[in-house]
Write an enzyme that holds these catalytic residues in place. Structure first.
Site, short mmCIF file in Angstrom:
data_model
loop_
_atom_site.label_atom_id
_atom_site.label_comp_id
_atom_site.label_asym_id
_atom_site.label_seq_id
_atom_site.Cartn_x
_atom_site.Cartn_y
_atom_site.Cartn_z
N ARG A 214 29.28 -39.49 41.58
CA ARG A 214 30.44 -39.82 40.68
C ARG A 214 30.36 -41.11 40.28
O ARG A 214 30.55 -41.33 39.27
CB ARG A 214 31.56 -39.52 41.46
N ASP A 253 35.87 -24.64 34.60
CA ASP A 253 35.61 -23.95 35.97
C ASP A 253 36.23 -22.38 35.72
O ASP A 253 36.94 -22.33 35.04
CB ASP A 253 36.34 -24.66 36.83
N CYS A 342 22.88 -27.97 44.99
CA CYS A 342 23.32 -28.19 46.61
C CYS A 342 22.53 -27.09 47.41
O CYS A 342 23.16 -26.83 48.47
CB CYS A 342 25.00 -28.18 46.56
N1 SAH Z 1 31.94 -30.56 40.62
C1 SAH Z 1 32.80 -30.22 41.78
C2 SAH Z 1 32.47 -29.22 42.45
C3 SAH Z 1 31.83 -28.03 42.10
S1 SAH Z 1 31.85 -26.58 43.14
C4 SAH Z 1 33.42 -31.62 42.25
O1 SAH Z 1 32.80 -32.52 42.12
O2 SAH Z 1 34.34 -31.45 43.11
C5 SAH Z 1 31.43 -25.15 42.02
C6 SAH Z 1 32.49 -24.83 41.29
O3 SAH Z 1 31.86 -23.80 40.41
C7 SAH Z 1 33.55 -24.13 41.86
O4 SAH Z 1 34.77 -24.84 41.47
C8 SAH Z 1 33.71 -22.81 41.29
O5 SAH Z 1 34.71 -22.19 40.91
C9 SAH Z 1 32.89 -22.93 39.96
N2 SAH Z 1 31.89 -21.74 39.52
C10 SAH Z 1 31.19 -20.95 40.08
N3 SAH Z 1 30.53 -20.06 39.31
C11 SAH Z 1 31.12 -20.51 38.01
C12 SAH Z 1 30.80 -20.01 36.68
N4 SAH Z 1 29.85 -19.10 36.45
N5 SAH Z 1 31.55 -20.44 35.88
C13 SAH Z 1 32.44 -21.62 35.87
N6 SAH Z 1 32.73 -22.04 37.31
C14 SAH Z 1 31.99 -21.48 38.23
#
Ligand code: SAH
Length: 398
Positions: A214, A253, A342
């Protein structure tokens, strides 16, 4: 007497080299110890009977044994306390008293030599999860250590997805010590305030493994429109706004509760008018954006783990390629892409290749600016390469 697990010829080398997992297929024979139950301590030996160390037995998992000690050392309460202190001393170095971060991982399972045990500090609370029966038996010692060193207002337990798959129920979730977390809990990462829900949120509530990435994203955000795709509670987006001076952030999201926490944190931070939230499937959102010729100066992609098992590799890589292709397509010429994986089973070289293939498909040129991984409070076990699970690549896109 503890049971001895003998490995097949040639299967011991990774373990001698520091790997933490003994797969079912590596085991030759088991001697002594009577009937083994899940969580029992066993001695792991090579084919000739040389002791490699001790681990916890799990008959329900393909990972039959998770190593805890090496060589002649033996596991007991004092060993566990030393291991926990060893983990804590790293965090004290990374986050000295008065640091502007209070969301980080105190114990990172095998990465800290503590099989299956994850403990995250989230503001004034600690959220733990036990992914291995072995340390569940030592729960009170684990909690005593966490409580006496970190003095949280409470310790809350979550049950991980893999534990649920082993049949452990949601009823195990709940308060272990002190007071239940407020909903939501406030925490800070490098001075930026976030709101998280350790009780109902994903995993332990906040993804602190992306902290350093970040920071990298912030460094190219100034004056730009930023797309924070898979934003969760806004980790990347809020930092780009508050510290990175982005012009505007769009957080996308599929989770409404996560977006709500992000929006509330943005309001509390005085940046709500520059923070747009969109509840949508990212893939569909990107399709619409491309059709409307909408572009961003910085696009961040952080999907969930798309390759959870070896068998899912091909399908997962295809999905990474599709997400990156769609993400690259909406980066303005000369803009930036910060893309994450990840999935521990996808190594950095493979991920780079996948992103490159995606760029090729949409006829864009990439400059690789930075290769990042999980932040150091999520240490990887050098003897087990897939424990370095997080990749973050920053590109400039032409
Ligand atoms: N970038 C975030 C962590 C992401 S975790 C951070 O820095 O904290 C992954 C996220 O993807 C989750 O919030 C989940 O709700 C979302 N997600 C999973 N599949 C998705 C999709 N097809 N479209 C939108 N969001 C999705």
């Amino acid at each position: 007497m503890t049971a001895k697990v003998f490995l097949k010829p040639r299967k011991a080398k990774p373990l001698w080299w520091g790997a933490a997992w003994v797969y079912e297929g590596s085991i030759d024979r088991i001697r002594g110890g009577g009937r083994l139950t899940c969580g029992d301590l066993v001695e792991v030996c090579d084919h000739e009977g040389r002791r490699i160390g001790q681990g916890f037995w799990n008959p329900q998992s393909l990972i039959r044994v998770r190593m805890v000690t090496r060589g002649e050392e033996s596991f007991d309460e004092a060993f566990l306390r030393r291991r926990m202190r060893r983990a804590f001393s790293l965090r004290r170095t990374l986050f000295p008293r008065g640091a502007d971060t209070d969301a980080y991982r105190l114990v990172h399972a095998e990465g800290d030599g503590l099989p299956g045990l994850v403990a995250d500090r989230v503001g004034d609370w600690i959220v733990v999860s036990f992914d291995d029966e072995g340390l569940v038996r030592w729960r009170e010692v684990v909690l005593d250590e966490l409580e006496s060193v970190w003095k949280p207002r409470g310790i809350w337990r979550r049950v991980s997805r893999s534990a649920r798959e082993r049949g452990e129920g949601a009823e195990l979730e709940g308060l272990l010590r002190g007071r239940a977390p407020e909903s939501p809990v406030g925490c800070r990462e490098e001075g930026v305030r976030f709101l998280v829900d350790p009780v109902a949120g994903q995993k332990t509530g906040f993804f602190s493994d992306q902290r350093l990435n970040r920071r990298v994203a912030e460094s190219v955000a100034a004056g730009r429109d930023v797309l924070d795709a898979f934003s969760y509670v806004g980790g990347f987006g809020l930092r780009c706004l508050v510290r990175g001076n982005a012009r505007q952030v769009t957080a996308v999201d599929s989770s409404a509760p996560a977006l709500e926490l992000a929006a509330t944190a943005a309001a509390q931070g005085g940046v709500r008018e520059k923070f747009i939230v969109e509840k949508a499937n990212v893939l569909r959102y990107l399709d619409h954006a491309a059709k409307a010729q909408r572009t961003w100066g910085l696009v961040l992609l952080d999907p969930p783990k798309l390759v959870p098992r070896r068998g899912a590799l091909r399908k997962g890589l295809k999905l990474y390629q599709e997400i990156n292709r769609k993400g690259i397509a909406v980066v303005e010429p000369g803009g930036y892409l910060g893309t994450s994986s990840c999935s521990g089973l996808v190594d950095t070289a493979t991920f780079k290749q996948t992103v490159q293939a995606a760029a090729f498909e949409v006829g864009r040129e990439l400059q690789l600016l930075h290769v990042g991984g999980q932040s150091p409070d999520h240490p990887a076990l050098a003897g087990q390469p897939e424990s370095r699970y997080l990749d973050f690549l920053l590109y400039r896109v032409f």
